[in-house]
Design a protein around this motif. Structure first.
Motif, PDB file in Angstrom:
ATOM      1  N   ALA A   1       0.831  -1.198   0.000  1.00 46.99           N
ATOM      2  CA  ALA A   1       0.000   0.000   0.000  1.00 46.99           C
ATOM      3  C   ALA A   1       0.870   1.255   0.000  1.00 46.99           C
ATOM      4  O   ALA A   1       0.585   2.231  -0.699  1.00 46.99           O
ATOM      5  N   LEU A   2       1.966   1.228   0.773  1.00 43.21           N
ATOM      6  CA  LEU A   2       2.887   2.365   0.767  1.00 43.21           C
ATOM      7  C   LEU A   2       3.651   2.449  -0.553  1.00 43.21           C
ATOM      8  O   LEU A   2       4.017   3.541  -0.999  1.00 43.21           O
ATOM      9  N   LEU A   3       3.913   1.300  -1.175  1.00 38.56           N
ATOM     10  CA  LEU A   3       4.516   1.318  -2.511  1.00 38.56           C
ATOM     11  C   LEU A   3       3.569   1.990  -3.498  1.00 38.56           C
ATOM     12  O   LEU A   3       3.995   2.789  -4.347  1.00 38.56           O
ATOM     13  N   ALA A   4       2.280   1.665  -3.390  1.00 35.08           N
ATOM     14  CA  ALA A   4       1.290   2.298  -4.255  1.00 35.08           C
ATOM     15  C   ALA A   4       1.292   3.813  -4.062  1.00 35.08           C
ATOM     16  O   ALA A   4       1.223   4.586  -5.020  1.00 35.08           O
ATOM     17  N   ASP A   5       1.401   4.215  -2.818  1.00 38.09           N
ATOM     18  CA  ASP A   5       1.430   5.643  -2.513  1.00 38.09           C
ATOM     19  C   ASP A   5       2.675   6.301  -3.114  1.00 38.09           C
ATOM     20  O   ASP A   5       2.621   7.409  -3.646  1.00 38.09           O
ATOM     21  N   ALA A   6       3.810   5.603  -3.047  1.00 39.31           N
ATOM     22  CA  ALA A   6       5.051   6.135  -3.616  1.00 39.31           C
ATOM     23  C   ALA A   6       4.978   6.210  -5.140  1.00 39.31           C
ATOM     24  O   ALA A   6       5.482   7.156  -5.752  1.00 39.31           O
ATOM     25  N   LEU A   7       4.346   5.207  -5.751  1.00 37.87           N
ATOM     26  CA  LEU A   7       4.211   5.224  -7.212  1.00 37.87           C
ATOM     27  C   LEU A   7       3.394   6.426  -7.684  1.00 37.87           C
ATOM     28  O   LEU A   7       3.697   7.039  -8.712  1.00 37.87           O
ATOM     29  N   GLU A   8       2.371   6.780  -6.914  1.00 35.70           N
ATOM     30  CA  GLU A   8       1.598   7.965  -7.289  1.00 35.70           C
ATOM     31  C   GLU A   8       2.456   9.224  -7.185  1.00 35.70           C
ATOM     32  O   GLU A   8       2.286  10.172  -7.957  1.00 35.70           O
ATOM     33  N   SER A   9       3.403   9.240  -6.257  1.00 38.89           N
ATOM     34  CA  SER A   9       4.282  10.398  -6.126  1.00 38.89           C
ATOM     35  C   SER A   9       5.239  10.521  -7.310  1.00 38.89           C
ATOM     36  O   SER A   9       5.677  11.620  -7.645  1.00 38.89           O
TER      37      SER A   9
ATOM     38  N   VAL B   1      -2.141   5.785 -15.536  1.00 39.28           N
ATOM     39  CA  VAL B   1      -1.029   4.829 -15.635  1.00 39.28           C
ATOM     40  C   VAL B   1      -0.576   4.406 -14.241  1.00 39.28           C
ATOM     41  O   VAL B   1      -0.333   3.220 -13.970  1.00 39.28           O
ATOM     42  N   ALA B   2      -0.459   5.375 -13.325  1.00 39.57           N
ATOM     43  CA  ALA B   2      -0.052   5.058 -11.956  1.00 39.57           C
ATOM     44  C   ALA B   2      -1.053   4.106 -11.300  1.00 39.57           C
ATOM     45  O   ALA B   2      -0.665   3.155 -10.604  1.00 39.57           O
ATOM     46  N   ALA B   3      -2.339   4.341 -11.530  1.00 45.00           N
ATOM     47  CA  ALA B   3      -3.363   3.476 -10.945  1.00 45.00           C
ATOM     48  C   ALA B   3      -3.232   2.040 -11.462  1.00 45.00           C
ATOM     49  O   ALA B   3      -3.375   1.068 -10.697  1.00 45.00           O
ATOM     50  N   LEU B   4      -2.949   1.892 -12.748  1.00 47.86           N
ATOM     51  CA  LEU B   4      -2.798   0.545 -13.312  1.00 47.86           C
ATOM     52  C   LEU B   4      -1.566  -0.158 -12.731  1.00 47.86           C
ATOM     53  O   LEU B   4      -1.596  -1.372 -12.457  1.00 47.86           O
ATOM     54  N   LEU B   5      -0.481   0.577 -12.533  1.00 47.37           N
ATOM     55  CA  LEU B   5       0.716  -0.001 -11.903  1.00 47.37           C
ATOM     56  C   LEU B   5       0.426  -0.439 -10.474  1.00 47.37           C
ATOM     57  O   LEU B   5       0.887  -1.494 -10.018  1.00 47.37           O
ATOM     58  N   ILE B   6      -0.349   0.371  -9.761  1.00 51.52           N
ATOM     59  CA  ILE B   6      -0.704   0.016  -8.381  1.00 51.52           C
ATOM     60  C   ILE B   6      -1.550  -1.250  -8.353  1.00 51.52           C
ATOM     61  O   ILE B   6      -1.355  -2.125  -7.506  1.00 51.52           O
ATOM     62  N   LEU B   7      -2.501  -1.369  -9.280  1.00 52.37           N
ATOM     63  CA  LEU B   7      -3.335  -2.570  -9.342  1.00 52.37           C
ATOM     64  C   LEU B   7      -2.483  -3.816  -9.592  1.00 52.37           C
ATOM     65  O   LEU B   7      -2.734  -4.891  -9.017  1.00 52.37           O
ATOM     66  N   LYS B   8      -1.474  -3.673 -10.443  1.00 47.39           N
ATOM     67  CA  LYS B   8      -0.573  -4.787 -10.713  1.00 47.39           C
ATOM     68  C   LYS B   8       0.161  -5.216  -9.432  1.00 47.39           C
ATOM     69  O   LYS B   8       0.234  -6.415  -9.108  1.00 47.39           O
ATOM     70  N   GLU B   9       0.691  -4.243  -8.691  1.00 48.34           N
ATOM     71  CA  GLU B   9       1.386  -4.550  -7.445  1.00 48.34           C
ATOM     72  C   GLU B   9       0.428  -5.140  -6.409  1.00 48.34           C
ATOM     73  O   GLU B   9       0.782  -6.068  -5.673  1.00 48.34           O
ATOM     74  N   ALA B  10      -0.775  -4.620  -6.353  1.00 47.98           N
ATOM     75  CA  ALA B  10      -1.756  -5.111  -5.380  1.00 47.98           C
ATOM     76  C   ALA B  10      -2.135  -6.560  -5.665  1.00 47.98           C
ATOM     77  O   ALA B  10      -2.281  -7.370  -4.742  1.00 47.98           O
TER      78      ALA B  10
ATOM     79  N   ALA C   1      -5.477  -1.723  -3.753  1.00 55.20           N
ATOM     80  CA  ALA C   1      -6.408  -1.777  -4.877  1.00 55.20           C
ATOM     81  C   ALA C   1      -7.456  -0.671  -4.779  1.00 55.20           C
ATOM     82  O   ALA C   1      -7.800  -0.026  -5.780  1.00 55.20           O
ATOM     83  N   LEU C   2      -7.977  -0.442  -3.578  1.00 57.53           N
ATOM     84  CA  LEU C   2      -8.940   0.643  -3.385  1.00 57.53           C
ATOM     85  C   LEU C   2      -8.298   1.994  -3.687  1.00 57.53           C
ATOM     86  O   LEU C   2      -8.936   2.887  -4.246  1.00 57.53           O
ATOM     87  N   THR C   3      -7.030   2.125  -3.310  1.00 58.59           N
ATOM     88  CA  THR C   3      -6.280   3.345  -3.636  1.00 58.59           C
ATOM     89  C   THR C   3      -6.226   3.548  -5.149  1.00 58.59           C
ATOM     90  O   THR C   3      -6.425   4.659  -5.655  1.00 58.59           O
ATOM     91  N   ALA C   4      -5.966   2.472  -5.871  1.00 60.27           N
ATOM     92  CA  ALA C   4      -5.877   2.556  -7.331  1.00 60.27           C
ATOM     93  C   ALA C   4      -7.207   2.982  -7.945  1.00 60.27           C
ATOM     94  O   ALA C   4      -7.252   3.776  -8.889  1.00 60.27           O
TER      95      ALA C   4
END
Length: 291
Positions: free
Chosen positions: A29-37, A83-92, A176-179
């Motif tokens: 989840a923190l990785l997802a947050d970093a990817l958005e940054s 694009v960031a959201a799709l990357l986060i979904l992949k990680e999730a 995933a919810l973040t994405a």
């Protein structure tokens, strides 16, 4: 320009903090947050370039100026958000299949809270200044940062719950919810930015105000019709036909035009007003009736 440049510096600082939070915890989840940054950095750079270009004065090839460059920046930012959201979904998804407990969660969460606080303060400043300057690029950046703030707050709460309860599946679910939240933000931003590029009319409340001002200041005219409006960055364009009595002198009709232009520019700020004066035989008996 100062605000856009400041956004680049803030984006890099927050990216560093959020990357450290993810590195310390291993939380997806923190990785997802970093990817958005990462997207924030790219978007801030694009906004800086767009603001710089939009400030260029009109020239022979661009007689209406360069203000629409900011809409291109906003479209790019919306695409990057998706694009960031799709990357986060992949990680999730990967973390859902193989969940892992976060390491040293509290230190990472504390760093993430600091990063979120920085984003909150800067987003509030960008939104306030963006509205005053009527800058699509700055407002898009502010909206993106507010989305990031909401996301980060949810991530902090979620990772804290994982650390306290041991529910490992909650971490990828939260990612995933973040994405999904980021996807919605990106789509909304794309929709508004494309609307600016497509010369959508001004919002209904402002259009009603424009029509009211036209009616108030057009004493001596008969009617106004074929009203068209659009935004281009910070500038609002207003065009319409003004019908006057056939025997009215050019000087008198010009005075009416001057009054209307002055009132609209006081209301709109940066504005370009185009008025086509017509004799009463051209009246359509629709639009803004003066009599």
């Amino acid at each position: 320009m100062r605000l856009a440049a400041g956004s680049v510096g803030i984006a890099f600082a927050v990216l560093g903090l959020k990357s450290a939070a993810w590195w310390l915890t291993g939380s997806v989840a923190l990785l997802a947050d970093a990817l958005e940054s990462v997207v924030n950095v790219a978007a801030a750079v694009a906004a800086l370039l767009a603001v710089r270009l939009s400030a260029e004065p009109p020239d022979a090839n661009h007689p209406y100026g360069h203000a629409k460059a900011e809409y291109f920046s906003a479209v790019l930012e919306g695409a990057l958000i998706i694009v960031a959201a799709l990357l986060i979904l992949k990680e999730a998804w990967g973390a859902w299949l193989m969940p892992q407990a976060p390491d040293v969660p509290w230190i990472g969460l504390a760093i993430s809270v600091v990063a979120t606080a920085i984003n909150t303060v800067w987003a509030l400043k960008l939104r306030r200044e963006g509205r005053l300057l009527r800058s699509p690029a700055l407002l898009a950046d502010a909206r993106h940062l507010f989305s990031d703030v909401v996301t980060s707050a949810g991530v902090v709460v979620g990772v804290g719950i994982v650390a306290l309860t041991g529910l490992l599946w909650f971490d990828p679910l939260l990612a995933a919810l973040t994405a999904v939240n980021i996807l919605f933000s990106g789509w909304q931003l794309l929709r508004e930015s494309v609307g600016g590029l497509m010369d959508e009319a001004v919002e209904p409340a402002l259009l009603a105000r424009i029509r009211a001002l036209m009616g108030q200041e057009a004493e001596g005219a008969l009617e106004m019709h074929d009203l068209r409006t659009r935004h281009s960055g910070r500038t609002t364009f207003v065009e319409f036909h003004l019908v006057v009595p056939g025997d009215m002198a050019v000087r008198e009709s010009h005075e009416i035009c001057d009054r209307i232009e002055a009132a609209l520019k006081d209301e709109l700020g940066a504005a370009v007003i185009t008025i086509h004066v017509e004799p009463e035989a051209k009246a359509k008996h629709q639009g803004v009736l003066v009599l």
